[in-house]
Design a protein around this motif. Structure first.
Motif, PDB file in Angstrom:
ATOM      1  N   GLY A   1     -86.715 -33.198  -8.783  1.00 33.19           N
ATOM      2  CA  GLY A   1     -87.328 -31.946  -8.351  1.00 33.19           C
ATOM      3  C   GLY A   1     -87.471 -31.814  -6.848  1.00 33.19           C
ATOM      4  O   GLY A   1     -88.280 -31.018  -6.373  1.00 33.19           O
ATOM      5  N   ALA A   2     -86.648 -32.546  -6.090  1.00 33.99           N
ATOM      6  CA  ALA A   2     -86.775 -32.528  -4.627  1.00 33.99           C
ATOM      7  C   ALA A   2     -86.566 -31.135  -4.044  1.00 33.99           C
ATOM      8  O   ALA A   2     -87.099 -30.814  -2.984  1.00 33.99           O
ATOM      9  CB  ALA A   2     -85.788 -33.511  -4.003  1.00 33.99           C
ATOM     10  N   TYR A   3     -85.778 -30.294  -4.729  1.00 31.15           N
ATOM     11  CA  TYR A   3     -85.519 -28.938  -4.237  1.00 31.15           C
ATOM     12  C   TYR A   3     -86.056 -27.884  -5.209  1.00 31.15           C
ATOM     13  O   TYR A   3     -85.570 -26.768  -5.262  1.00 31.15           O
ATOM     14  CB  TYR A   3     -84.014 -28.753  -3.996  1.00 31.15           C
ATOM     15  N   ASN A   4     -87.103 -28.255  -5.945  1.00 34.99           N
ATOM     16  CA  ASN A   4     -87.744 -27.338  -6.883  1.00 34.99           C
ATOM     17  C   ASN A   4     -88.859 -26.580  -6.158  1.00 34.99           C
ATOM     18  O   ASN A   4     -90.030 -26.933  -6.245  1.00 34.99           O
ATOM     19  CB  ASN A   4     -88.301 -28.111  -8.083  1.00 34.99           C
ATOM     20  N   ALA A   5     -88.473 -25.532  -5.448  1.00 36.32           N
ATOM     21  CA  ALA A   5     -89.460 -24.753  -4.693  1.00 36.32           C
ATOM     22  C   ALA A   5     -90.191 -23.748  -5.571  1.00 36.32           C
ATOM     23  O   ALA A   5     -91.033 -22.998  -5.085  1.00 36.32           O
ATOM     24  CB  ALA A   5     -88.779 -24.026  -3.530  1.00 36.32           C
TER      25      ALA A   5
END
Length: 510
Positions: A427-431
């Motif tokens: 989820g590192a780019y789960n904005a």
């Protein structure tokens, strides 16, 4: 006798072309933010890595794997693949390349905030001898070879002890580089110019590439970038704006190369920042209010495919009947049902030089959301500044483009849908800050499921859940459009991941 003469002439021509190697002037829309190949998982970083580093293996244009620093490999058991490495290779520093550098690199990748989620599936890597390594997965892993295309061995003796990874920080690795790749870095002025020179000790003597020097200039504006090509100031550009395509086709001496890609553009709706986005009716209304087909037709001139899901049609997770749906009356009814008949105001951020016509697309979305009484305060930023704000989740709605790193649906889910977890990198780019534990369970199962049919069912289940929850707004899969002078043979070295193999680029003498 004639055959010998013909062969001699061909050899002379090849040697002459090599001897008359040229300078390639390239203009892309942005340059990499750092020289550290592990600081940011981005297209710019990977393009740079293919220039100055070398991967263990890479994708060919036909979708097959091509050996690079690994000559070949074999599966030892369900969790282990053995890689056999090339010998007699040196880094740009002069240090010899060996198994210890690959072990060092993979262990560093496991610590990278951006790459960690992908490499978390690797339990360990061990050197069997100086030129043989075993990569051990935590479980049986169907994508282990895919993941290894992201291993660009770093020079352990050069970096060790000063190899801290800090996103957007000033570190040794962000300012210095030692790889084994076809080019060495001569100079770099961030945001202005990068110069590279052919590596005289490059191992690949069979490559037809004859580019001796590369000068890369980031040019943000589409019209300015194209003008530089048409005036002869540069030889090769990316991207070409869709509105300029017909004009460019008519210019003598210029070629266009276009490929469909699996890069998905999407919008995140941050559920932590806005209580309205926690209501599935509001999220569905936003999806229904955005007309993907109109954006593709009017702004992208048909050089994209409207999306109703994350998985492109070549990925296992793709579901044919999940199509984008535009229904303004239904969107208004859902807003009323959710108690927002008068709408509300939100902030939105998008880049203005990262994706094709990204600023214009963001402006169109702003106008579309206004029709369901959502007032959008839009801010657009250059790529380097934008992704700092993205990492900080600085707006209620944010634009993102994602090319699956493993050419598989699960990579999309791992990075942009999974519940955010700093420890694993998921989820590192789960904005959106969206979190559904059943999806995480399917992600973990798909990472160890060796049966393609069972993997397909797992990933399609994720896509159906995302569609039902309206978790994000899929926009479109973007086409890739390059342009170059006719004598620059870019059609042989571009690919649908947009990592041009410039080391193999052949430029004909005029």
């Amino acid at each position: 006798m004639k055959i010998k003469v013909i062969i001699a002439c061909c050899l002379a021509l090849i040697l002459w072309n090599k001897a008359t190697a040229t300078t390639l002037r390239v203009a892309f829309d942005a340059d990499p933010i750092s020289l550290d190949p592990h600081e940011q998982l981005s297209e710019g970083t990977l393009q740079f890595s293919h220039l100055v580093f070398d991967p263990l293996l890479r994708w060919k244009q036909n979708g097959q794997f091509e050996p690079r620093l690994a000559t070949h490999w074999q599966r030892i058991d369900s969790r282990t693949i053995r890689f056999y490495l090339r010998k007699n290779i040196t880094f740009h520093s002069g240090n010899p390349f060996s198994a210890k550098d690959v072990v060092y690199t993979i262990n560093r990748l496991k610590k990278s905030p951006d790459f960690r989620a992908m490499f978390d599936t690797i339990a360990s890597v061990s050197a069997i001898d100086d030129y043989t390594i075993d990569v051990h997965a935590t479980t049986p892993n169907p994508l282990l070879l895919n993941i290894m295309t992201y291993v660009f061995p770093m020079d352990k003796a050069f970096y060790q002890g000063k190899d801290q990874i800090i996103k957007y920080g000033e570190t040794f690795a962000s300012r210095h580089v030692s790889g084994t790749g076809p080019f060495t870095l001569v100079s770099r002025e961030l945001g202005s110019r990068m110069e590279l020179k052919r590596n005289p000790n490059y191992w690949d003597k069979h490559s037809v590439g004859n580019v001796d020097d590369i000068i890369m200039t980031p040019i943000r504006a589409d019209s300015t970038r194209l003008a530089a090509l048409l005036s002869g100031d540069v030889d090769f550009i990316f991207p070409v704006s869709p509105i300029d395509i017909e004009r460019t086709k008519k210019v003598s001496g210029i070629q266009l190369v276009t490929l469909p890609s699996t890069r998905i553009l999407l919008l995140h709706m941050n559920q932590k920042r806005r209580k309205e986005f926690r209501d599935v009716r509001v999220r569905k209304a936003i999806n229904l209010a955005i007309n993907q087909s109109l954006i593709v037709e009017k702004i992208l001139k048909g050089y994209a495919t409207p999306a109703g899901q994350l998985s492109a049609d070549r990925f296992l997770g793709h579901i044919n009947d999940l199509q984008p749906e535009y229904d303004l009356p239904k969107a208004l009814a859902l807003m009323k049902e959710a108690g927002y008949v008068k709408g509300f105001r939100i902030s939105m951020m998008a880049p203005n030089n990262r994706y094709m016509n990204d600023e214009k697309v963001a402006q169109a979305i702003t106008a579309m959301l206004a029709r369901i009484h959502i007032t959008v305060e839009l801010k657009t930023l250059p790529k380097a500044q934008y992704f700092k704000e993205f990492d900080n989740r600085a707006a209620d709605m944010m634009m993102l483009g994602w090319q699956s790193d493993t050419m598989d649906s699960n990579n999309l889910f791992e990075f942009i849908i999974a519940c955010p977890d700093a420890k694993t990198g998921l989820g590192a780019y789960n904005a959106s800050e969206y979190c559904e534990r059943s999806i995480d369970d399917n992600i973990h199962q798909a990472n160890r499921e060796m049966n393609p049919e069972r993997r397909l069912r797992l990933m399609q289940q994720v896509e159906r859940t995302l569609y039902k929850d309206a978790a994000i707004v899929p926009l479109y899969w973007q086409s890739l459009i390059w342009a170059a002078k006719d004598n620059v043979k870019i059609q042989d070295i571009v690919n649908d991941q947009n990592y041009p193999h410039l080391g193999d680029l052949f430029v004909e003498s005029k």
